[in-house]
Design a protein around this motif. Sequence first.
Motif, short mmCIF file in Angstrom:
data_model
loop_
_atom_site.label_atom_id
_atom_site.label_comp_id
_atom_site.label_asym_id
_atom_site.label_seq_id
_atom_site.Cartn_x
_atom_site.Cartn_y
_atom_site.Cartn_z
N ARG A 20 -58.12 -13.35 -43.63
CA ARG A 20 -58.08 -14.81 -43.67
C ARG A 20 -59.20 -15.42 -42.83
N ALA A 21 -59.47 -14.82 -41.68
CA ALA A 21 -60.52 -15.37 -40.81
C ALA A 21 -61.88 -15.29 -41.47
N LEU A 22 -62.20 -14.14 -42.06
CA LEU A 22 -63.50 -13.98 -42.70
C LEU A 22 -63.60 -14.83 -43.97
N ALA A 23 -62.52 -14.93 -44.73
CA ALA A 23 -62.54 -15.76 -45.94
C ALA A 23 -62.81 -17.22 -45.58
N PHE A 24 -62.19 -17.70 -44.51
CA PHE A 24 -62.42 -19.07 -44.05
C PHE A 24 -63.88 -19.24 -43.61
N GLU A 25 -64.42 -18.26 -42.88
CA GLU A 25 -65.81 -18.33 -42.43
C GLU A 25 -66.77 -18.43 -43.61
N TYR A 26 -66.61 -17.55 -44.60
CA TYR A 26 -67.56 -17.49 -45.70
C TYR A 26 -67.45 -18.71 -46.61
N THR A 27 -66.25 -19.25 -46.76
CA THR A 27 -66.11 -20.49 -47.53
C THR A 27 -66.87 -21.63 -46.86
N GLY A 28 -66.69 -21.75 -45.56
CA GLY A 28 -67.39 -22.80 -44.82
C GLY A 28 -68.89 -22.63 -44.88
N ALA A 42 -79.35 -36.73 -39.35
CA ALA A 42 -78.01 -36.66 -38.76
C ALA A 42 -77.17 -35.58 -39.46
N LEU A 43 -77.24 -35.56 -40.80
CA LEU A 43 -76.51 -34.55 -41.53
C LEU A 43 -77.06 -33.15 -41.22
N ALA A 44 -78.38 -33.02 -41.15
CA ALA A 44 -78.98 -31.72 -40.85
C ALA A 44 -78.52 -31.21 -39.50
N ALA A 45 -78.49 -32.07 -38.50
CA ALA A 45 -78.04 -31.66 -37.17
C ALA A 45 -76.57 -31.28 -37.17
N THR A 46 -75.75 -32.03 -37.90
CA THR A 46 -74.32 -31.71 -37.99
C THR A 46 -74.09 -30.36 -38.65
N LEU A 47 -74.82 -30.12 -39.73
CA LEU A 47 -74.69 -28.83 -40.42
C LEU A 47 -75.11 -27.68 -39.52
N TYR A 48 -76.15 -27.90 -38.72
CA TYR A 48 -76.63 -26.86 -37.83
C TYR A 48 -75.54 -26.46 -36.83
N VAL A 49 -74.86 -27.45 -36.29
CA VAL A 49 -73.77 -27.18 -35.34
C VAL A 49 -72.61 -26.46 -36.03
N LEU A 50 -72.21 -26.95 -37.19
CA LEU A 50 -71.11 -26.32 -37.93
C LEU A 50 -71.45 -24.88 -38.30
N ASP A 51 -72.71 -24.65 -38.67
CA ASP A 51 -73.16 -23.31 -39.02
C ASP A 51 -72.90 -22.34 -37.87
N HIS A 52 -73.31 -22.73 -36.67
CA HIS A 52 -73.09 -21.90 -35.49
C HIS A 52 -71.60 -21.65 -35.25
N ILE A 53 -70.80 -22.68 -35.43
CA ILE A 53 -69.36 -22.55 -35.18
C ILE A 53 -68.74 -21.54 -36.14
N PHE A 54 -69.06 -21.63 -37.41
CA PHE A 54 -68.48 -20.71 -38.39
C PHE A 54 -68.90 -19.27 -38.14
N PHE A 55 -70.13 -19.07 -37.67
CA PHE A 55 -70.57 -17.70 -37.39
C PHE A 55 -69.75 -17.05 -36.29
N GLY A 56 -69.08 -17.85 -35.47
CA GLY A 56 -68.25 -17.29 -34.40
C GLY A 56 -67.11 -16.44 -34.91
N LEU A 57 -66.66 -16.70 -36.12
CA LEU A 57 -65.56 -15.92 -36.68
C LEU A 57 -65.98 -14.51 -37.08
N ALA A 58 -67.27 -14.20 -36.97
CA ALA A 58 -67.75 -12.87 -37.32
C ALA A 58 -67.17 -11.78 -36.44
N LEU A 59 -66.54 -12.15 -35.31
CA LEU A 59 -65.90 -11.13 -34.48
C LEU A 59 -64.80 -10.40 -35.25
N ALA A 60 -64.30 -11.03 -36.31
CA ALA A 60 -63.27 -10.38 -37.14
C ALA A 60 -63.81 -9.14 -37.83
N LEU A 61 -65.11 -9.11 -38.09
CA LEU A 61 -65.70 -7.92 -38.71
C LEU A 61 -65.68 -6.74 -37.75
N LYS A 62 -65.89 -7.01 -36.45
CA LYS A 62 -65.80 -5.94 -35.45
C LYS A 62 -64.39 -5.38 -35.37
#
Length: 411
Positions: free
Chosen positions: A278-286, A305-325
Amino acid sequence: MQTTSLIEVQSLPFWRRPMTLLFVMAAAMPIAFATWSALLNNFVIEVANFDGSDIGWLHTVREIPGFLAIGVIALIRVMREQVLGLVSLLLLGVATALTAWFPTLGGILTITMLSSIGFHYYETVNQSLQLQWLDKERAPKVLGWLMATGSAATLVAYGLIVMTWRAFDLDYNTVYMTAGLITATVALLCLALYPQFESPTPQVKKFVLRRRYWLYYALQFMAGARRQIFVVFAGFMMVERFGFDVHQVTGLFMITLLANMCLAPVFGWVVSRFGERRALAFEYTGLALIFAAYGGIYMFGWGVALAATLYVLDHIFFGLALALKTYFQKISHPADIAPTAAVAFTINHIAAVFLPAALGYLWLKAPEAVFVLAATMACVSLGLSLLIPRHPRPGNETILSRLRPAAAPAE
């Protein structure tokens, strides 16, 4: 050098235990690497006059050591993993300190190769040590706190850049030297002050490629290809298209770090509570939605403004990659962790060796196509993540597996 088992560490002072060492390394590495990353786009554009093709080649060179991370298997035959990790951290620090001394295409590519060897070999060993030293029940939460620690250290470095870059009219050499030498000093202190910790399970010291890990390999490959597009081109877009200065780029990084400091421990809890699938599915959808929106910035002229917002969200979603470990930790034989970490890093960087340079040329023609490709990759990753079972373990690695006895390391 005398070694200490993970049972004997309980008699050591808290600051000399394996868990503490993991947190110290988690704080030390980003000081050099994140500073290098924060200044990179401005440095190469302002000093070396890079264009999209040049930045693509730089990142291709940077990823070659990741592709060769399999060399860790040979090195741990003659060197303990813990020592190799700290020596690699030392190399990263020294190479970062010297970055501004070589302000030409050839010089930047050379020093980048050296710092990348340090970074990728450190990351390979660090991932292995984390999964060996942390028990499966606590791993997701501790990994979340380790991510938060790295974010906190990076935030301090970025904060200092934002506050001092213009106020003291700093140059690239001063900042690179300071950050690199801090990381190198911490690595030397860790080599001197910490005992050698024994893994609870002796590691296989040969090439390991097991059929039952195929889904983990596939997810690693897609993660490496997709992440390269973000690392190479998302930040470059902020400088090239919207004219961000050093303090603006660093300020944007600081926002993402604050978010990760708060959310990384939550991500660890999410993975522990809801499972890796579920964690990885949520990450990849985002990520698929975010990359599609990046493409829209070029196709429809959406603003900064949108570009900057997307950049921040991008970083946040990558945090869920710990589920792969933690997924790999659950399905692996304990003796496979070190060699598979090296193999996985190589697989993760297969696309990274050619993708940045190839997409650099595509960027010159159609930047939006680069991000559409990344969105497609995220969708493929989503499909793969749905093959992870609710309770992965040896013999139940994917929903396609038949439950079978745990495989021995020699199989």
